[in-house]
Design a protein around this motif. Structure first.
Motif, PDB file in Angstrom:
ATOM      1  N   ALA A 239      24.604  38.861  43.676  1.00 41.32           N
ATOM      2  CA  ALA A 239      24.933  37.579  43.037  1.00 41.32           C
ATOM      3  C   ALA A 239      26.359  37.174  43.407  1.00 41.32           C
ATOM      4  N   ILE A 240      26.525  35.892  43.738  1.00 40.12           N
ATOM      5  CA  ILE A 240      27.836  35.388  44.150  1.00 40.12           C
ATOM      6  C   ILE A 240      28.363  34.434  43.101  1.00 40.12           C
ATOM      7  N   SER A 241      29.627  34.579  42.713  1.00 34.99           N
ATOM      8  CA  SER A 241      30.202  33.704  41.691  1.00 34.99           C
ATOM      9  C   SER A 241      31.704  33.588  41.908  1.00 34.99           C
ATOM     10  N   PRO A 242      32.331  32.499  41.419  1.00 33.92           N
ATOM     11  CA  PRO A 242      33.774  32.327  41.555  1.00 33.92           C
ATOM     12  C   PRO A 242      34.484  32.552  40.230  1.00 33.92           C
ATOM     13  N   LEU A 243      35.701  33.114  40.293  1.00 34.12           N
ATOM     14  CA  LEU A 243      36.486  33.237  39.058  1.00 34.12           C
ATOM     15  C   LEU A 243      37.941  33.432  39.425  1.00 34.12           C
ATOM     16  N   ILE A 244      38.792  33.384  38.415  1.00 34.37           N
ATOM     17  CA  ILE A 244      40.220  33.577  38.672  1.00 34.37           C
ATOM     18  C   ILE A 244      40.562  35.033  38.923  1.00 34.37           C
TER      19      ILE A 244
ATOM     20  N   VAL B  99      36.004  34.146  45.377  1.00 39.09           N
ATOM     21  CA  VAL B  99      34.550  34.135  45.425  1.00 39.09           C
ATOM     22  C   VAL B  99      34.120  35.592  45.535  1.00 39.09           C
ATOM     23  N   ARG B 100      33.287  36.042  44.595  1.00 41.35           N
ATOM     24  CA  ARG B 100      32.950  37.458  44.524  1.00 41.35           C
ATOM     25  C   ARG B 100      31.462  37.655  44.676  1.00 41.35           C
ATOM     26  N   LYS B 101      31.131  38.857  45.144  1.00 39.17           N
ATOM     27  CA  LYS B 101      29.725  39.210  45.300  1.00 39.17           C
ATOM     28  C   LYS B 101      29.512  40.538  44.598  1.00 39.17           C
ATOM     29  N   VAL B 102      28.442  40.635  43.830  1.00 38.84           N
ATOM     30  CA  VAL B 102      28.177  41.890  43.117  1.00 38.84           C
ATOM     31  C   VAL B 102      27.650  42.927  44.106  1.00 38.84           C
TER      32      VAL B 102
END
Lengths: 334, 413, 284
Positions: free
Chosen positions: B273-278, B365-368
């Motif tokens: 899963a890819i999501s963006p965060l600080i 942008v991160r990927k689990v």
């Protein structure tokens, strides 16, 4: 004979309390003053619940709905339409009265446990609306920046001491209205209905109409408290309407002592102070609050005022095996 | 007035005056910071992460700033805005704190904002991300050291079209302001770069069974963008997978859907899963590695953004207090110091404030991915210096309404 | 077509979950007329106990058993020490059980912390059966199976066994029951324990699906009451039909009118109560 029963004491103690409330502000830290203000507003809600719970014998699990309706009226009218107190007060009270009038028609078809459940459901309907009707209520975010009312007085209600007196005035007015009601023949009839509906009916009283009017008035007074609450916080959110709030108001009445008006006001003050001061010392205030709920029922089922024999004890005729039968089932067995 | 009452009142006034802050005395007392968060009820775990992060930052500097002791007073808002207000009153009127920090729920933030300005108490919003608190309803006396809900999703919308190549997306987000603002930010840049949001689903807060919504997802989209928080983030990926969707529609989402708060309890269904965060606990800088190690040792869990944001808020306050030489009684000066702080080495990277009091910071942008049997949010791309307005001019951005359920409208639905 | 089949299946599986939850309340509230605000806590604590059982190396069935037994004991203690004397006093019951609910909520926070967890489910219960384009998650089928099993067992016990007959007699007319020599207190305690046990089982089973987290207790409490009310108090059949109805209503309501979600649930409840204060299948 218990000291508390002496008529002089019974008249003097409330008078003393009212006097203290009048002169308190200069002696209290501003934080304590805000707590007392909160207690006064919740006292109004608790007293209004006492009408149907204490005097009529109907336990409602949805009373916070009327409190919330009053508060939301202020929130919506004041922020969206810039309405002043002259409009928000009657609007809030009227909305609460109107909804109570509608809900009363539904709820009063039942008694006891069923009444509890219907009022629960109706309270949840209002809560659900507050949560989901976002265009009107702003949903979960709540309505903020409600300005304090401008009554044209030389002291601005934005300051804590003038607002305290404003809330105190509200409390006195509510108390006076409710006391007049319970001391009137109407109020006596409510008590009679609580003791035995069938007996009252045979005596020719229109039982349902009395319960209905009591229910509606209770809702209206709770709405009045809600109006004050919205101005006090400058904010209103669905939390005011949730089930836990309704249960808490029940506790205030039970803790203070049903059917005394002053009892519920006292209960409200105790709970407000408990929630706020205990949590200063421990994060485990929920445990303590839970314990208070339980200990009240175990040790003081008639509340604090009941425990000190504030009200003269009623004499009940003894019937065999009565402890196993519920009140609803024996009904007018005398 | 009776003479007794005059004496009583004068006595009280004397006590009040002597206990009040006069500069000479004040330097000897501690710097008092009130920290408001939810310590009981549903959000208690978030509150614990926040208070832990905050306390850790103070302990690192020996609870001392410019030679003066620092005392943190943690208050429980109970997740109730009215309680939050009462706690604020207590902190300011009773405890006489010099500044207030914390808060994570949007409704608490909105409830406190007018009161903060009324009191004139310097306030640091540590975690609460409601967009308007630093946009259309700014608070003069507050700065934010966390983020706005839409901030990470502006660059992400671009990333999804340009780098991931998804053109048609279904959004499913919790139906409240946080969900709306997250989707709004994403939709804006996604559609400006050629993407199309073909469906918007809004499960109500507290939904336990996503079945009704999963069944409606258009199967011919390229991906699903999910905004979940805490308990809903925990249950969504599994239900998504079991409904047969994971195989067909890649799952991307807002940062809270897969952040470190729920990652330890998620299973393999979240991998990819890819999501963006600080923030991500996997940020590979010496500062963050140290922070994660220390937090984990002290509190037994990998820090998420709740912990990091509160930690950075603590450091922020310390920097501002240092800048005024410990003289936090001068509220105006302390506030302008707060607005000028820059943290080049926060665990999440460099932070500085924009003109509206919100951080300009990196968006990751991160990927689990699974590493050594644990799930981590590996950073696969960094957008540096992202403000709450992305590439838009603030004045233009602020003219449009705040993101909500119907804005931006779903043109391609 | 796909939509309707999937939604109906989802609605039934959700209804099954509600039945597990409300079945217990139907016994305690429906039959014994005890307004039990602690019911949500039994659900929550059951889930947490099951979670702990699995953390200590137990398997899923053991977790269910552990949750059931521990919470049954908790229920017995609460009933014996406090609720037994509050027959007919709704206010006392509401407040006492609410007090316990708050205490349990805080205890759970102290013992397990506030982080949300899911209960790890055995591999054979994960995944889904695929029929054409339709997916039927195995775990949902499991929930339906458990609910059906519980319904059948309850019916058998209550209708076909002597103990069941004694239970029904006790809740219908305690005076008479005592008169014919039934140990009313013992039986009442058993019914209460059974109700709590069922809630705990629901907690563990639901835990694998919706997770175990603080706040779950008060989240599901209104739902449980809705089911018992809609279905009718004192009727197990009513609880079954009530849960299916609520499950389907909630599901289709969320799918078709998501903005009105709480309303679609509680308004029908109020409407049914308005017409039949004793619920659909209730006896007065």
């Amino acid at each position: 004979m218990k000291l508390a029963l002496l008529p002089i004491i019974r008249a003097a103690v409330p008078a003393m309390i009212f006097f203290l409330l009048l002169v308190a502000p200069p002696f209290l830290s501003s934080f304590l003053l805000t707590l007392v203000t909160q207690a006064l507003i919740y006292a109004i809600v608790a007293m209004s619940l006492d009408i149907i719970l204490g005097y009529t014998g109907l336990a409602s699990l949805g009373h916070a709905a009327y409190f919330g309706l009053g508060a939301y009226s202020v929130g919506i009218l004041a922020t969206r339409y810039g309405a002043g107190f002259g409009i928000t007060l009657p609007a809030g009270v009227f909305l609460a009265l109107a909804v109570a009038a509608i809900f009363g028609l539904v709820a009063l078809r039942a008694t006891g446990v069923y009444f509890l459940m219907i009022t629960l459901a109706l309270g949840m309907v209002v809560w659900g609306l507050a949560h989901r009707w976002v265009t009107v209520t702003q949903g979960d975010n709540g309505i903020s920046a409600i300005p304090r009312p401008d009554l044209g007085l030389p002291w601005s209600l934005a300051l804590s001491i003038p607002f305290y007196y404003f809330a105190l005035a509200g409390f006195f007015i509510a108390f006076w209205i409710l006391r007049t009601i319970v001391r009137s023949p109407f109020g006596q009839t409510l008590v009679g209905i609580r003791e035995s509906e069938s007996r009252m009916r045979t005596l020719g009283y229109h039982v349902w109409l009395h319960k209905y009017i009591g229910f509606v008035i209770a809702g209206g007074v709770a709405g009045f408290a809600g109006v004050l609450w919205a101005y006090y916080n400058g904010f209103v959110s669905p939390v005011e309407l949730q089930l836990a709030t309704s249960v808490e108001v029940l506790l205030m009445v039970a803790l203070g002592g049903r059917a005394t008006l002053i009892g519920p006001a006292l209960g409200a003050a105790i709970i407000v102070f408990l929630k706020n001061l205990v949590s200063v010392y421990t994060h485990r205030w929920l445990l303590i609050l839970g314990a208070v709920y339980i200990l009240t029922i175990v040790y003081a089922p008639e509340g604090i005022l009941g425990a000190i024999k504030w009200r003269p004890k009623k004499v009940k005729p003894k019937t065999v095996g009565v402890e196993d039968l519920t009140e609803g089932e024996i009904g007018g067995s005398v | 007035m009776s003479s007794r009452r005059i004496a009583a009142i004068s006595g009280l006034l004397l006590v009040a005056l002597s206990a009040g802050a006069s500069p000479a005395w004040a330097q000897k007392g501690p710097i008092k910071i009130g920290f408001l968060t939810q310590m009981t009820g549903g959000g208690a775990a978030v509150g614990k992460d926040m208070s832990n992060g905050f306390m850790m930052s103070l302990e690192e500097i020996g609870s001392q700033i410019a030679g003066r002791k620092v005392q943190a007073i943690i208050e429980d808002t109970q997740g109730d805005p009215a309680q939050a207000l009462t706690r604020l009153r207590k902190l300011v009127e009773s405890d006489q704190v010099h500044a207030v920090a914390g808060i994570f729920l949007a409704n608490e933030g909105y409830a406190l904002a007018p009161k903060v300005d009324e009191y004139g108490i310097p306030t640091v919003w540590a975690v609460v991300s409601a967009d308007d608190l630093t946009q259309r309803k700014p608070t003069k006396w507050a700065v934010r050291t966390g983020w706005t809900s839409s901030q990470p999703n502006h660059p992400f919308g671009e990333y999804v079209t340009k780098t991931l190549g998804y053109k048609r997306i279904v959004t499913i987000a919790m139906d409240y302001a946080f969900g709306w603002e997250q989707v709004g930010g994403f939709q804006r840049t996604f559609e400006e770069n050629g993407g199309q949001i073909v469906q918007k689903l809004w499960p109500p807060l507290g939904t336990t069974d996503f079945g009704p919504f999963l069944a409606q997802i258009k199967r011919d989209a390229d991906a699903v963008f999910a905004v979940m928080v805490a308990a809903s983030a925990l249950r969504f990926p599994k239900q998504y997978q079991d409904a047969g969707l994971k195989a067909r529609l890649p799952l991307i989402g807002g940062g809270t859907s897969f952040d470190e708060f729920v990652l330890p309890s998620l299973g393999d269904e979240a991998i990819g899963a890819i999501s963006p965060l600080i923030y991500s606990a996997a940020i590979d800088t010496p500062m963050n590695r140290r922070f994660v190690k220390e937090f984990r040792t002290k509190y037994g869990k990998v820090p998420g953004y709740y912990g990091e944001a509160s930690y950075s808020a603590g450091r922020w306050i310390a920097e501002a207090a240092k800048a005024v030489g410990g003289g936090v009684e001068g509220k105006e000066k302390f506030l302008s110091a707060l607005k000028k702080v820059e943290l080049p080495d926060a665990p999440r990277g460099p932070i500085k404030l924009d003109a509206y009091g919100n951080p300009i910071q990196n968006i990751y942008v991160r990927k689990v991915e699974k590493k050594d049997g644990e799930l981590w949010n590996t950073v696969i791309h960094t957008f540096p210096n992202v403000s709450q307005f992305w590439n838009y001019k603030p004045e233009v951005f602020l003219k449009q309404p705040v993101y909500d359920r119907n804005y931006p409208a779903c043109k391609y639905c | 077509m796909e939509f309707w089949v999937t939604q109906t299946f989802n609605g039934i599986s959700y209804g099954a979950l509600l039945f597990l939850l409300a079945g217990g309340l139907s016994l305690i509230f429906g039959m014994m007329r005890i307004v039990n605000m602690t019911h949500g806590s039994y659900y929550l604590l059951g889930g947490y106990v099951g979670l702990s059982a699995i953390w200590r190396g137990g398997n899923f069935p053991l977790a269910i058993l552990a949750g059931a037994l521990v919470i049954a004991i908790v229920g017995i203690v609460e009933w014996n020490a406090f609720l037994k004397r509050l027959g007919g006093q709704e206010l006392g019951q509401v407040l006492t059980t609410m007090g316990f609910a708050l205490i349990f909520q805080d205890l759970a926070l102290i013992i397990w912390g506030g982080d949300p967890y899911t209960i790890p489910v055995p591999a054979m219960l994960s995944g889904a059966y695929q029929i054409g384009q339709l997916y039927f998650p195995v775990y949902r089928i499991f929930i339906i199976a458990v609910a059906a099993l519980v319904a059948v067992l309850l019916w058998l016990v209550l209708e076909q066994t002597r103990v069941g007959a004694m239970m029904r007699a006790t809740v219908d007319d305690p005076e008479m029951a005592r008169g014919v020599g039934i140990n009313v207190h013992g039986i009442s305690m058993m019914v209460f324990a059974l109700g709590a046990l069922l809630a705990a089982v629901a907690g563990v089973v639901a835990g694998g699906f919706v997770g175990v987290y603080p706040g779950a207790d008060f989240e599901i409490l209104p739902y449980a009451f809705v089911v018992v009310i809609v279905g009718g108090m004192g009727s197990l059949k009513g609880a079954l039909i009530g849960s299916l109805l609520v499950g389907l209503l909630d599901n289709f309501g969320k799918a078709l009118f998501p903005e009105l979600s709480y309303f679609t649930l509680f308004a029908p409840m109020a409407a049914i109560l308005a017409m039949r204060p004793t619920g659909l299948y209730g006896r007065a």
